[in-house]
Motif scaffolding. Sequence first.
Motif, PDB file in Angstrom:
ATOM      1  N   SER A   4      -5.618  -9.381  -0.700  1.00 27.23           N
ATOM      2  CA  SER A   4      -5.015 -10.630  -0.237  1.00 27.23           C
ATOM      3  C   SER A   4      -6.000 -11.474   0.572  1.00 27.23           C
ATOM      4  O   SER A   4      -5.903 -12.699   0.571  1.00 27.23           O
ATOM      5  CB  SER A   4      -3.734 -10.361   0.548  1.00 27.23           C
ATOM      6  OG  SER A   4      -3.977  -9.534   1.654  1.00 27.23           O
ATOM      7  N   TRP A   5      -6.960 -10.843   1.233  1.00 28.31           N
ATOM      8  CA  TRP A   5      -7.963 -11.588   1.999  1.00 28.31           C
ATOM      9  C   TRP A   5      -8.685 -12.579   1.087  1.00 28.31           C
ATOM     10  O   TRP A   5      -8.841 -13.747   1.424  1.00 28.31           O
ATOM     11  CB  TRP A   5      -8.964 -10.617   2.636  1.00 28.31           C
ATOM     12  CG  TRP A   5      -9.874 -11.263   3.632  1.00 28.31           C
ATOM     13  CD1 TRP A   5      -9.703 -11.325   4.972  1.00 28.31           C
ATOM     14  CD2 TRP A   5     -11.119 -11.943   3.357  1.00 28.31           C
ATOM     15  NE1 TRP A   5     -10.736 -11.998   5.553  1.00 28.31           N
ATOM     16  CE2 TRP A   5     -11.625 -12.395   4.587  1.00 28.31           C
ATOM     17  CE3 TRP A   5     -11.833 -12.215   2.199  1.00 28.31           C
ATOM     18  CZ2 TRP A   5     -12.815 -13.103   4.692  1.00 28.31           C
ATOM     19  CZ3 TRP A   5     -13.025 -12.921   2.299  1.00 28.31           C
ATOM     20  CH2 TRP A   5     -13.500 -13.354   3.540  1.00 28.31           C
ATOM     21  N   ARG A  20      -1.006 -17.267  -3.662  1.00 34.14           N
ATOM     22  CA  ARG A  20      -0.058 -16.172  -3.493  1.00 34.14           C
ATOM     23  C   ARG A  20      -0.247 -15.139  -4.595  1.00 34.14           C
ATOM     24  O   ARG A  20      -0.312 -15.479  -5.778  1.00 34.14           O
ATOM     25  CB  ARG A  20       1.371 -16.714  -3.564  1.00 34.14           C
ATOM     26  CG  ARG A  20       2.424 -15.655  -3.357  1.00 34.14           C
ATOM     27  CD  ARG A  20       3.826 -16.224  -3.586  1.00 34.14           C
ATOM     28  NE  ARG A  20       4.846 -15.303  -3.180  1.00 34.14           N
ATOM     29  CZ  ARG A  20       5.192 -14.223  -3.841  1.00 34.14           C
ATOM     30  NH1 ARG A  20       4.584 -13.894  -4.951  1.00 34.14           N
ATOM     31  NH2 ARG A  20       6.157 -13.437  -3.395  1.00 34.14           N
ATOM     32  N   TYR A  47      -6.610 -15.554   0.007  1.00 37.54           N
ATOM     33  CA  TYR A  47      -6.408 -16.529   1.085  1.00 37.54           C
ATOM     34  C   TYR A  47      -7.712 -17.274   1.385  1.00 37.54           C
ATOM     35  O   TYR A  47      -7.782 -18.488   1.299  1.00 37.54           O
ATOM     36  CB  TYR A  47      -5.894 -15.845   2.353  1.00 37.54           C
ATOM     37  CG  TYR A  47      -5.693 -16.828   3.482  1.00 37.54           C
ATOM     38  CD1 TYR A  47      -4.498 -17.531   3.608  1.00 37.54           C
ATOM     39  CD2 TYR A  47      -6.708 -17.093   4.397  1.00 37.54           C
ATOM     40  CE1 TYR A  47      -4.319 -18.467   4.613  1.00 37.54           C
ATOM     41  CE2 TYR A  47      -6.537 -18.018   5.413  1.00 37.54           C
ATOM     42  CZ  TYR A  47      -5.348 -18.704   5.516  1.00 37.54           C
ATOM     43  OH  TYR A  47      -5.175 -19.632   6.503  1.00 37.54           O
ATOM     44  N   HIS A  48      -8.751 -16.533   1.744  1.00 40.56           N
ATOM     45  CA  HIS A  48      -9.976 -17.146   2.246  1.00 40.56           C
ATOM     46  C   HIS A  48     -10.822 -17.821   1.165  1.00 40.56           C
ATOM     47  O   HIS A  48     -11.490 -18.815   1.449  1.00 40.56           O
ATOM     48  CB  HIS A  48     -10.812 -16.115   3.005  1.00 40.56           C
ATOM     49  CG  HIS A  48     -10.174 -15.705   4.287  1.00 40.56           C
ATOM     50  ND1 HIS A  48     -10.201 -16.492   5.415  1.00 40.56           N
ATOM     51  CD2 HIS A  48      -9.462 -14.605   4.620  1.00 40.56           C
ATOM     52  CE1 HIS A  48      -9.545 -15.899   6.391  1.00 40.56           C
ATOM     53  NE2 HIS A  48      -9.085 -14.751   5.928  1.00 40.56           N
ATOM     54  N   ARG A  93      -4.864   6.517   4.568  1.00 38.20           N
ATOM     55  CA  ARG A  93      -5.547   5.502   5.374  1.00 38.20           C
ATOM     56  C   ARG A  93      -5.966   4.275   4.562  1.00 38.20           C
ATOM     57  O   ARG A  93      -6.507   3.328   5.120  1.00 38.20           O
ATOM     58  CB  ARG A  93      -6.762   6.130   6.038  1.00 38.20           C
ATOM     59  CG  ARG A  93      -6.343   7.297   6.948  1.00 38.20           C
ATOM     60  CD  ARG A  93      -7.511   7.933   7.626  1.00 38.20           C
ATOM     61  NE  ARG A  93      -7.892   7.046   8.724  1.00 38.20           N
ATOM     62  CZ  ARG A  93      -9.083   7.008   9.265  1.00 38.20           C
ATOM     63  NH1 ARG A  93     -10.035   7.792   8.837  1.00 38.20           N
ATOM     64  NH2 ARG A  93      -9.344   6.177  10.262  1.00 38.20           N
ATOM     65  N   ARG A 150      -6.293   0.799   2.796  1.00 36.41           N
ATOM     66  CA  ARG A 150      -5.790  -0.553   3.065  1.00 36.41           C
ATOM     67  C   ARG A 150      -6.193  -1.463   1.908  1.00 36.41           C
ATOM     68  O   ARG A 150      -6.988  -2.362   2.067  1.00 36.41           O
ATOM     69  CB  ARG A 150      -6.349  -1.064   4.388  1.00 36.41           C
ATOM     70  CG  ARG A 150      -5.753  -0.348   5.583  1.00 36.41           C
ATOM     71  CD  ARG A 150      -6.234  -0.888   6.884  1.00 36.41           C
ATOM     72  NE  ARG A 150      -6.103  -2.345   6.926  1.00 36.41           N
ATOM     73  CZ  ARG A 150      -6.555  -3.100   7.904  1.00 36.41           C
ATOM     74  NH1 ARG A 150      -7.159  -2.552   8.922  1.00 36.41           N
ATOM     75  NH2 ARG A 150      -6.420  -4.403   7.868  1.00 36.41           N
ATOM     76  N   PHE A 152      -4.194  -3.560  -0.168  1.00 37.61           N
ATOM     77  CA  PHE A 152      -3.592  -4.882  -0.295  1.00 37.61           C
ATOM     78  C   PHE A 152      -4.208  -5.871   0.681  1.00 37.61           C
ATOM     79  O   PHE A 152      -4.363  -7.047   0.361  1.00 37.61           O
ATOM     80  CB  PHE A 152      -2.069  -4.822  -0.128  1.00 37.61           C
ATOM     81  CG  PHE A 152      -1.397  -6.105  -0.533  1.00 37.61           C
ATOM     82  CD1 PHE A 152      -1.380  -6.501  -1.864  1.00 37.61           C
ATOM     83  CD2 PHE A 152      -0.808  -6.918   0.405  1.00 37.61           C
ATOM     84  CE1 PHE A 152      -0.779  -7.693  -2.251  1.00 37.61           C
ATOM     85  CE2 PHE A 152      -0.204  -8.106   0.032  1.00 37.61           C
ATOM     86  CZ  PHE A 152      -0.189  -8.498  -1.298  1.00 37.61           C
ATOM     87  N   TRP A 153      -4.599  -5.403   1.842  1.00 40.27           N
ATOM     88  CA  TRP A 153      -5.260  -6.281   2.810  1.00 40.27           C
ATOM     89  C   TRP A 153      -6.523  -6.881   2.195  1.00 40.27           C
ATOM     90  O   TRP A 153      -6.760  -8.084   2.279  1.00 40.27           O
ATOM     91  CB  TRP A 153      -5.609  -5.512   4.092  1.00 40.27           C
ATOM     92  CG  TRP A 153      -6.346  -6.353   5.072  1.00 40.27           C
ATOM     93  CD1 TRP A 153      -5.808  -7.140   6.039  1.00 40.27           C
ATOM     94  CD2 TRP A 153      -7.768  -6.536   5.157  1.00 40.27           C
ATOM     95  NE1 TRP A 153      -6.800  -7.796   6.720  1.00 40.27           N
ATOM     96  CE2 TRP A 153      -8.011  -7.446   6.196  1.00 40.27           C
ATOM     97  CE3 TRP A 153      -8.848  -6.022   4.454  1.00 40.27           C
ATOM     98  CZ2 TRP A 153      -9.297  -7.846   6.556  1.00 40.27           C
ATOM     99  CZ3 TRP A 153     -10.130  -6.422   4.803  1.00 40.27           C
ATOM    100  CH2 TRP A 153     -10.344  -7.318   5.849  1.00 40.27           C
ATOM    101  N   GLY A 154      -7.349  -6.043   1.571  1.00 38.54           N
ATOM    102  CA  GLY A 154      -8.583  -6.522   0.959  1.00 38.54           C
ATOM    103  C   GLY A 154      -8.341  -7.484  -0.188  1.00 38.54           C
ATOM    104  O   GLY A 154      -9.029  -8.503  -0.320  1.00 38.54           O
ATOM    105  N   ASP A 168       0.829  -1.207   0.000  1.00 35.80           N
ATOM    106  CA  ASP A 168       0.000   0.000   0.000  1.00 35.80           C
ATOM    107  C   ASP A 168       0.863   1.257   0.000  1.00 35.80           C
ATOM    108  O   ASP A 168       0.544   2.231  -0.684  1.00 35.80           O
ATOM    109  CB  ASP A 168      -0.940   0.019   1.207  1.00 35.80           C
ATOM    110  CG  ASP A 168      -2.105  -0.945   1.051  1.00 35.80           C
ATOM    111  OD1 ASP A 168      -2.352  -1.427  -0.073  1.00 35.80           O
ATOM    112  OD2 ASP A 168      -2.782  -1.212   2.057  1.00 35.80           O
ATOM    113  N   ARG A 184     -10.470   1.976  -5.471  1.00 38.15           N
ATOM    114  CA  ARG A 184     -10.122   2.683  -4.239  1.00 38.15           C
ATOM    115  C   ARG A 184      -9.582   4.072  -4.541  1.00 38.15           C
ATOM    116  O   ARG A 184      -8.890   4.271  -5.531  1.00 38.15           O
ATOM    117  CB  ARG A 184      -9.027   1.939  -3.455  1.00 38.15           C
ATOM    118  CG  ARG A 184      -9.439   0.612  -2.862  1.00 38.15           C
ATOM    119  CD  ARG A 184     -10.376   0.787  -1.683  1.00 38.15           C
ATOM    120  NE  ARG A 184     -10.675  -0.460  -1.044  1.00 38.15           N
ATOM    121  CZ  ARG A 184     -11.616  -1.315  -1.414  1.00 38.15           C
ATOM    122  NH1 ARG A 184     -12.355  -1.065  -2.469  1.00 38.15           N
ATOM    123  NH2 ARG A 184     -11.820  -2.428  -0.748  1.00 38.15           N
TER     124      ARG A 184
END
Length: 147
Positions: free
Chosen positions: A82-83, A98, A86-87, A74, A76, A78-80, A3, A69
């Motif tokens: 990568s979630w 990956r 993964y999930h 503030r 985020r 990459f978190w969204g 990010d 985005r």
Amino acid sequence: MVDAEIQRHFMGRTVVARALCSRDHPGKTVDEMIEIIKQHGTDRYDPNRKGFRYDNLQNKHIDLFAFRRKVTQRMRLFWGLSWGFYHGPVSIGNKPVRIDILIIYDATRLKAVLHQYEGRTDKKRDGFVFRDPARKQEALLGIVKIQ
């Protein structure tokens, strides 16, 4: 860290970010995929290749799935991204995926497609089409190689 790199280059802009795993493109290395993206403006280089999750109840055309985005301090993003990598696979009994590449697009050159996945009642705006399909490369702002 990812990010921060996006913020460094695109602060204040609204972008559409697409994450990729090169293993979803058999026979292609990460560097080969990056060259394909530069040449075509997208990783969707084979029109005959069926993408994962491109079916929808309305049968709408979708060029790519991504997150839109506004790049801020503030954010985020990459978190969204990568979630889901993964999930999503774990939820169906597979190993997490990956992320190798992020493609950053100019949001003004893409249009969100409101659609609905089979088996769900909610409508989604994670699908996008190029406003000018003949000029996909011009929508491309950057490519991030994740190491």
